[in-house]
Design an enzyme around this catalytic site. Structure first.
Site, PDB file in Angstrom:
ATOM      1  N   HIS A  65      22.378   7.460  -4.754  1.00 50.66           N
ATOM      2  CA  HIS A  65      22.677   8.893  -4.912  1.00 50.66           C
ATOM      3  C   HIS A  65      23.744   9.071  -5.984  1.00 50.66           C
ATOM      4  O   HIS A  65      23.678   9.989  -6.802  1.00 50.66           O
ATOM      5  CB  HIS A  65      23.195   9.496  -3.604  1.00 50.66           C
ATOM      6  CG  HIS A  65      22.197   9.497  -2.488  1.00 50.66           C
ATOM      7  ND1 HIS A  65      22.350   8.736  -1.362  1.00 50.66           N
ATOM      8  CD2 HIS A  65      21.030  10.173  -2.334  1.00 50.66           C
ATOM      9  CE1 HIS A  65      21.322   8.948  -0.545  1.00 50.66           C
ATOM     10  NE2 HIS A  65      20.507   9.813  -1.118  1.00 50.66           N
ATOM     11  N   CYS A 102       3.388  10.708   6.137  1.00 49.55           N
ATOM     12  CA  CYS A 102       4.596   9.875   6.196  1.00 49.55           C
ATOM     13  C   CYS A 102       5.788  10.803   6.401  1.00 49.55           C
ATOM     14  O   CYS A 102       6.077  11.640   5.550  1.00 49.55           O
ATOM     15  CB  CYS A 102       4.783   9.052   4.925  1.00 49.55           C
ATOM     16  SG  CYS A 102       6.381   8.205   4.903  1.00 49.55           S
ATOM     17  N   HIS A 138      24.449   6.792  -0.562  1.00 54.77           N
ATOM     18  CA  HIS A 138      24.638   5.421  -1.040  1.00 54.77           C
ATOM     19  C   HIS A 138      24.777   5.438  -2.560  1.00 54.77           C
ATOM     20  O   HIS A 138      24.741   6.494  -3.195  1.00 54.77           O
ATOM     21  CB  HIS A 138      23.506   4.514  -0.557  1.00 54.77           C
ATOM     22  CG  HIS A 138      22.129   5.010  -0.899  1.00 54.77           C
ATOM     23  ND1 HIS A 138      21.679   5.132  -2.198  1.00 54.77           N
ATOM     24  CD2 HIS A 138      21.111   5.430  -0.109  1.00 54.77           C
ATOM     25  CE1 HIS A 138      20.437   5.571  -2.181  1.00 54.77           C
ATOM     26  NE2 HIS A 138      20.076   5.790  -0.931  1.00 54.77           N
ATOM     27  N   LYS A 151      16.517  -4.505  -2.274  1.00 60.52           N
ATOM     28  CA  LYS A 151      16.408  -3.100  -1.936  1.00 60.52           C
ATOM     29  C   LYS A 151      17.450  -2.763  -0.860  1.00 60.52           C
ATOM     30  O   LYS A 151      17.644  -3.521   0.068  1.00 60.52           O
ATOM     31  CB  LYS A 151      14.991  -2.813  -1.408  1.00 60.52           C
ATOM     32  CG  LYS A 151      14.701  -1.334  -1.341  1.00 60.52           C
ATOM     33  CD  LYS A 151      13.338  -1.041  -0.750  1.00 60.52           C
ATOM     34  CE  LYS A 151      13.410   0.379  -0.191  1.00 60.52           C
ATOM     35  NZ  LYS A 151      12.244   1.135  -0.162  1.00 60.52           N
ATOM     36  N   LYS A 166      19.383  -0.323   5.696  1.00 63.22           N
ATOM     37  CA  LYS A 166      20.344  -0.397   6.793  1.00 63.22           C
ATOM     38  C   LYS A 166      20.162  -1.689   7.573  1.00 63.22           C
ATOM     39  O   LYS A 166      21.127  -2.266   8.057  1.00 63.22           O
ATOM     40  CB  LYS A 166      20.178   0.813   7.715  1.00 63.22           C
ATOM     41  CG  LYS A 166      20.849   2.047   7.130  1.00 63.22           C
ATOM     42  CD  LYS A 166      20.753   3.231   8.085  1.00 63.22           C
ATOM     43  CE  LYS A 166      21.207   4.507   7.384  1.00 63.22           C
ATOM     44  NZ  LYS A 166      20.676   5.709   8.029  1.00 63.22           N
ATOM     45  N   CYS A 183       8.562  10.459   3.691  1.00 62.06           N
ATOM     46  CA  CYS A 183       8.298  11.179   2.436  1.00 62.06           C
ATOM     47  C   CYS A 183       8.093  12.665   2.688  1.00 62.06           C
ATOM     48  O   CYS A 183       8.127  13.453   1.756  1.00 62.06           O
ATOM     49  CB  CYS A 183       7.048  10.657   1.756  1.00 62.06           C
ATOM     50  SG  CYS A 183       7.173   8.979   1.161  1.00 62.06           S
ATOM     51  N   HIS A 224       8.294   3.703   1.955  1.00 60.07           N
ATOM     52  CA  HIS A 224       8.965   3.421   3.227  1.00 60.07           C
ATOM     53  C   HIS A 224       8.460   2.199   3.964  1.00 60.07           C
ATOM     54  O   HIS A 224       9.056   1.790   4.952  1.00 60.07           O
ATOM     55  CB  HIS A 224       8.889   4.660   4.129  1.00 60.07           C
ATOM     56  CG  HIS A 224       9.648   5.812   3.567  1.00 60.07           C
ATOM     57  ND1 HIS A 224       9.054   6.791   2.815  1.00 60.07           N
ATOM     58  CD2 HIS A 224      10.966   6.087   3.585  1.00 60.07           C
ATOM     59  CE1 HIS A 224       9.981   7.650   2.420  1.00 60.07           C
ATOM     60  NE2 HIS A 224      11.138   7.250   2.867  1.00 60.07           N
ATOM     61  N   CYS A 232       3.002   3.372   3.592  1.00 59.67           N
ATOM     62  CA  CYS A 232       3.625   4.140   2.517  1.00 59.67           C
ATOM     63  C   CYS A 232       4.382   3.181   1.603  1.00 59.67           C
ATOM     64  O   CYS A 232       5.144   2.341   2.079  1.00 59.67           O
ATOM     65  CB  CYS A 232       4.595   5.164   3.109  1.00 59.67           C
ATOM     66  SG  CYS A 232       5.768   5.794   1.904  1.00 59.67           S
TER      67      CYS A 232
END
Ligand SMILES: [Zn+2]
Length: 509
Positions: A21, A125, A18, A304, A307, A128, A145, A142
């Site tokens: 990155h 997690c 995405h 944020k 998906k 992670c 996440h 977490c």
């Protein structure tokens, strides 16, 4: 020649990349190109983390073979090379044989007193790939996440990070490993002061679905994915292989006084890079990174990326519509390099129009048109600098030293408007009508344009190349000399070409 080694983190390949990155790749690429422009011998490494349990789970969910799954998705990251014009020198996949060999050699080199096998029960997690203590969680979840970790109990190998508490504090405090920006350094110093706990560096082969790098001498254990992933920074230089010359040259750099080994990472993985990785390297008797640059995260239209919201932006789509350099310019110039930033299409289009169409693109065309019209396509006689370019380059270097790409681009945009203002004030077209000689001004403008193009080399390399080509020049990695004023030679011909940035329809007034 001084060596400069720089890396991105290696992303999981459990899906397509995405725009977040893209941010890290573009930042790292800009720094690599800047260091090359300074004349350094640069090695830029990137790659993919393919041993993560996340990849296994993603593949299983789709009923696919894990190897085929990672083969498919690794490619979408590799393709950044063309999509974003990323100038990496090598790309390491952690499923490669050279990586397995190097990761195992690193493990074998750990001091015996730093390893311990014991039973462990903890909150894990999977997102992670990390254990958490209760007080590290937010409402039992977490913080990365927003998921509840699972309770995992098994016998694992542990790395005694507590042996390195004082050493790590010293490394960070004294900038032996420089943490940029400064506020991140302070965060990590505070973290170290709270006390470091030993961490698990292996898991049962069963829990790892038998996927990953086996622990040397203990076949029922697979290396904790972070241990193997972190070692990519040296296995990518063939550490552990028969020929370790790249590793000696770019990592150890024993012949060099000012050794530079730089990791570019996101804020979520500081623990692994500031604490685990240096401790592992010391334990194995290897040299340390010299700088860790930590960037923030990108939101999309203020939210944020996720998906489930369906707001994940694929950099490929944006590049197809606006072009590689437009995306690079936005990610470097419209987003803070260290704090969280936002990707918004309307802001993107405004930034593109203001700085690339009306700014750099228009200025280039204006100046070259005047040279064509008023000086028969030829560079006039050398004249003095009126744009304070010496100061511009000082600021440019300072901003790069801080990885402050936003500041670099702010300075570039100021130079553009300074030159633009000069044209508006002097009105050369009016002066020509009254028979006034404008060749001094023309030289100043076109030499100013050369400086502008040079400054764009690390940021938007294709555009820089196109402007320099119109001035009959090429990119040369010799900034110290090229940033002097007055290098365009009298009588040289320019080659005016097509416009650099197409105006967006809705912005046509
Ligand atoms: Zn997590």
């Amino acid at each position: 020649m001084n060596k400069y080694y720089i890396s991105t983190a290696i992303p999981y390949v459990n899906g397509k990349p995405h725009v977040g990155h893209a941010l890290e790749y573009v930042q790292t690429d800009a720094m690599a190109r800047y260091q090359r422009l300074l004349g350094k011998d640069v090695f830029f490494l990137t790659g993919t983390d393919e041993n993560s349990l996340k990849n296994v789970q993603a593949a299983e969910k789709l009923g696919q073979n894990v190897q085929q799954f990672v083969d498919e998705y690794y490619k979408t990251f590799y393709d950044f090379k063309d999509i974003l014009n990323i100038s990496f020198d090598d790309f390491i996949r952690t499923t490669e044989k050279r990586h397995f060999i190097g990761a195992q050699k690193l493990w074998t080199n750990f001091k015996a007193e730093d390893l311990e096998k014991k039973k462990y029960k903890g909150l894990y997690c999977v997102g992670c790939e990390a254990f958490y203590k209760e007080d590290e969680l937010e409402n039992g979840k977490c913080s990365e996440h927003k998921t509840e970790p699972e309770i995992v109990e098994e016998e694992n190998w542990f790395f005694k990070l507590s042996n390195y508490q004082e050493k790590l504090k010293e490394l960070v405090e004294k900038n032996i490993i420089k943490i940029t920006p400064e506020f991140r350094k302070n965060e990590w110093l505070a973290f170290i002061d709270r006390g470091l706990e030993d961490f698990s560096i292996s898991r049962s082969a069963e829990r790892a679905h038998n996927w990953g790098v086996k622990v040397p001498g203990d076949e029922n254990q697979i290396m904790y994915v972070w241990v193997d992933a972190l070692s990519n920074y040296i296995t990518g230089l063939n550490f552990g292989s028969a020929d370790e010359s790249l590793f000696s040259k770019y990592w150890e750099q024993k012949d060099q006084k000012d050794r530079e080994v730089v990791h570019v990472i996101g804020k979520g993985i500081g623990k692994f890079h500031v604490l685990y990785w240096p401790a592992m390297l010391i334990s194995a008797g290897l040299s340390l990174p010299t700088l860790e640059f930590i960037h923030g995260y990108l939101t999309v239209e203020g939210e944020k990326m996720s998906k489930s919201i369906g707001n994940v932006v694929d950099p490929k789509d944006v590049v197809e519509k606006y072009g590689t350099d437009a995306v690079r310019y936005y990610l470097l110039g419209a987003v803070s390099s260290t704090k969280d930033g936002d990707f918004s299409i309307s802001r993107f289009e405004d930034f593109y129009t203001a700085h690339l169409v009306n700014g750099i693109g228009n200025l280039t065309s204006r100046i070259l048109t005047m040279i064509e019209k008023y000086n028969e396509n030829k560079i006039p006689k050398v004249a003095e600098d009126i744009f304070e370019t010496a100061k511009f380059w000082v600021d440019y270097d300072i901003a790069f030293a801080k990885f402050d790409f936003e500041e670099v681009i702010k300075n570039i945009n100021s130079l553009v408007s300074k030159i633009d203002v000069k044209i508006s004030e002097e009105k050369p077209w009016a002066k020509v009508k009254t028979g006034e000689n404008i060749s001094v001004l023309l030289y100043q403008l076109v030499e100013g344009l050369r400086h502008l193009a040079l400054s764009l080399v690390p940021i938007i390399p294709e555009t820089a190349k196109k402007i320099l080509a119109q001035l009959n020049l090429e990119i040369e990695n010799n900034l110290a000399e090229k940033k002097n004023w007055g290098l365009l030679k009298e009588g040289n011909e320019i080659k005016k070409a097509e416009i650099l940035f197409v105006r967006l329809e809705k912005h046509i007034i």
